[in-house]
Design a protein around this motif. Sequence first.
Motif, short mmCIF file in Angstrom:
data_model
loop_
_atom_site.label_atom_id
_atom_site.label_comp_id
_atom_site.label_asym_id
_atom_site.label_seq_id
_atom_site.Cartn_x
_atom_site.Cartn_y
_atom_site.Cartn_z
N VAL A 254 2.42 10.31 9.97
CA VAL A 254 2.53 8.86 10.19
C VAL A 254 1.79 8.10 9.09
O VAL A 254 2.29 7.08 8.59
N MET A 255 0.62 8.57 8.71
CA MET A 255 -0.14 7.90 7.65
C MET A 255 0.67 7.85 6.35
O MET A 255 0.77 6.79 5.70
N HIS A 256 1.27 8.98 6.00
CA HIS A 256 2.08 9.01 4.77
C HIS A 256 3.32 8.13 4.91
O HIS A 256 3.68 7.39 3.97
N SER A 257 3.97 8.19 6.06
CA SER A 257 5.19 7.40 6.26
C SER A 257 4.90 5.90 6.20
O SER A 257 5.65 5.15 5.56
N CYS A 258 3.83 5.45 6.82
CA CYS A 258 3.51 4.03 6.79
C CYS A 258 3.20 3.55 5.38
O CYS A 258 3.54 2.42 5.01
N ARG A 259 2.60 4.42 4.60
CA ARG A 259 2.28 4.04 3.22
C ARG A 259 3.50 4.11 2.31
O ARG A 259 3.80 3.14 1.60
N ALA A 260 4.20 5.23 2.32
CA ALA A 260 5.28 5.47 1.37
C ALA A 260 6.60 4.81 1.79
O ALA A 260 7.32 4.26 0.95
N LYS A 261 6.93 4.87 3.07
CA LYS A 261 8.22 4.37 3.54
C LYS A 261 8.17 2.89 3.87
O LYS A 261 9.09 2.14 3.54
N TYR A 262 7.08 2.45 4.50
CA TYR A 262 7.00 1.06 4.95
C TYR A 262 6.14 0.19 4.03
O TYR A 262 6.13 -1.03 4.19
N GLY A 263 5.40 0.79 3.11
CA GLY A 263 4.65 0.01 2.13
C GLY A 263 3.36 -0.60 2.61
O GLY A 263 2.90 -1.60 2.07
N TYR A 264 2.74 0.00 3.64
CA TYR A 264 1.46 -0.48 4.14
C TYR A 264 0.34 0.40 3.59
O TYR A 264 0.20 1.55 4.00
N PRO A 265 -0.47 -0.10 2.66
CA PRO A 265 -1.48 0.76 2.02
C PRO A 265 -2.69 1.05 2.90
O PRO A 265 -3.34 2.08 2.73
N HIS A 266 -3.01 0.16 3.84
CA HIS A 266 -4.25 0.30 4.61
C HIS A 266 -3.96 1.02 5.93
O HIS A 266 -3.78 0.40 6.98
N VAL A 267 -3.91 2.34 5.83
CA VAL A 267 -3.67 3.20 6.99
C VAL A 267 -4.75 4.27 7.01
O VAL A 267 -4.98 4.95 6.01
N GLN A 268 -5.45 4.39 8.12
CA GLN A 268 -6.53 5.35 8.25
C GLN A 268 -6.37 6.15 9.53
O GLN A 268 -5.70 5.71 10.47
N ILE A 269 -7.02 7.30 9.56
CA ILE A 269 -7.06 8.15 10.75
C ILE A 269 -8.49 8.20 11.25
O ILE A 269 -9.41 8.49 10.48
N LEU A 270 -8.67 7.90 12.52
CA LEU A 270 -9.96 8.09 13.18
C LEU A 270 -9.81 9.26 14.13
O LEU A 270 -8.92 9.25 14.98
N MET A 271 -10.65 10.26 13.98
CA MET A 271 -10.58 11.42 14.87
C MET A 271 -11.76 11.40 15.83
O MET A 271 -12.92 11.37 15.43
N HIS A 272 -11.44 11.39 17.12
CA HIS A 272 -12.47 11.46 18.15
C HIS A 272 -13.18 12.81 18.11
O HIS A 272 -12.53 13.85 18.10
N ALA A 273 -14.49 12.77 18.12
CA ALA A 273 -15.25 14.02 18.22
C ALA A 273 -15.40 14.38 19.70
O ALA A 273 -16.51 14.48 20.22
N LEU A 274 -14.27 14.55 20.36
CA LEU A 274 -14.24 14.84 21.79
C LEU A 274 -13.24 15.94 22.08
O LEU A 274 -12.15 15.70 22.61
N PRO A 275 -13.56 17.19 21.73
CA PRO A 275 -12.60 18.26 21.98
C PRO A 275 -12.39 18.57 23.45
O PRO A 275 -11.38 19.15 23.81
N LYS A 276 -13.33 18.18 24.31
CA LYS A 276 -13.18 18.42 25.74
C LYS A 276 -12.38 17.28 26.36
O LYS A 276 -12.83 16.14 26.42
N ARG A 277 -11.21 17.62 26.85
CA ARG A 277 -10.31 16.61 27.39
C ARG A 277 -10.94 15.86 28.57
O ARG A 277 -10.71 14.67 28.77
#
Length: 504
Positions: A254-277
């Motif tokens: 999704v990050m790559h698609s939003c940047r390359a396909k849709y032209g939105y440069p400001h796309v980031q991923i936040l990963m929760h440090a919560l492996p326990k569901r």
Amino acid sequence: QQQRQQQQQQAKPKQRQYPHAPIATVSPFSRPVKKVVVVGGTHGNEYTGVWCIKSIERQRELFDGTSSSSSSSPSSQGDPAQPVNVFASFPSLDVDTLLANPVAHMQNKRFVEADLNREFSIDRLKRVAAVLDGNGNDDAASASSCDVATEFCSTDEERNLMLGASLPHEALRAREIEALLGPKILAESNTLSSSSSHDVDGNSVVPEDEGEEDTNPAPLADIVIDLHTTTCNMGISLIIPEGDALMSAAAAYVMHSCRAKYGYPHVQILMHALPKRKHRMNLSSCGRHGFTVEVGPVPQGVLRHDVVEKTEAALHSLLEFLHLRNLELENEKDAQTKEKDEGASRHSNVVEGDATDSPPTTTTVLDRLRRLHPGGTVPCYRSAPAVRPGELSGKISWPTDPTNPNFPAVVVHKSVQDRDFEPLRVGDPLFLSLDGKVIPYYGSHGEEVHLIFVNEGGYYYASSGTGIGVAVKSQFDWETGWFVIEEDGGESEEVVVDEEDSYE
């Protein structure tokens, strides 16, 4: 196949050793995703998600031919300039929608009594279930008696009066949603332990050699996609949990698609440090997989066309990834069946040691990710751990007015306003007090951090957690979903980072 496997092995970098992360016993990409639930209105005054789910329902009417509208909505996922009908474009997915907090939405409030997106941890759901069961009621049993997707179903006035003093509106609503999308409470045993492995859900399973089986029912929703907005300059932020390989791969796509396909440069991923569901407090944790899209800036209670477009770009990119992977799994299944049927005759005609078959030329979505990230790692941000006693990991709390816990006693300094994801160092201005004194960053979370959700309107509420989010740069292995930490010697080590905090 052997030739292709040899080529893939040769193309991979030197194998890293991951001593701390669980080893998956089943490929996280081997199960198709069918039931997709898109959620809006988890916070009632975030209108973009509600608009998007209403748009999906209109697309359903057009696709089914039940709409009186004369406009068409073609399958055009290849052209970002054209409208997309998710039912025509992604037919392998069973897409449904959910208005999470209709009462708060009708009142144009973030919530009625408590933040709904903090009510889905196992402990909180259990407390609600215990009260309901103790009074002979259970929203899980009544979930089918009304339209849970669009209304609040706990309408028994006598019961509400009895429970009102102990259970807020959102606690009851969370139990209804958990019954609709989950279950989550019954899946409590599927939690990370030091001796467990991970299944395709990103949850732990009993090792096969112990001869035990997981008897918990699977969540009704394969994936819950929760659409949020923020008053902060966060661009398009994709929020996923640690340890879920499928969502990690999806976020990278999704990050790559939003940047390359849709032209939105400001796309980031936040990963929760919560492996326990069981510790995840957010709504999307009710499903087998959870994915949150956060787009800003936009004021609360306001619709903006550009923010809707950014949200739909991320949503459509995610649905595209899931749909393409479903098609690839179906093709792989058909190819395996065909190969099995023709195996005997082909084997009799092949000279031993003569590899005459050429490797398949089809490029899968996973192949694309391997080309985009040849080292296997994807950049992201994660919650910054507190290094000073008494501080909360992932957030710098601000003091509040003694007469109003929702009113800050300081104001965010102008030098950091609208500078989400930019670095903040010890000594840099952070707040301004009523007497005009500049309060610098004292290093509560390290020498250098990255502020997120800077001056977020939702974080003025005490029940949502007041203050500014704080993160550090990190990276994860998209094929496993685990953080990869660079050691001093340049070696990469895959680790489990477990902190009971939530960006949402």
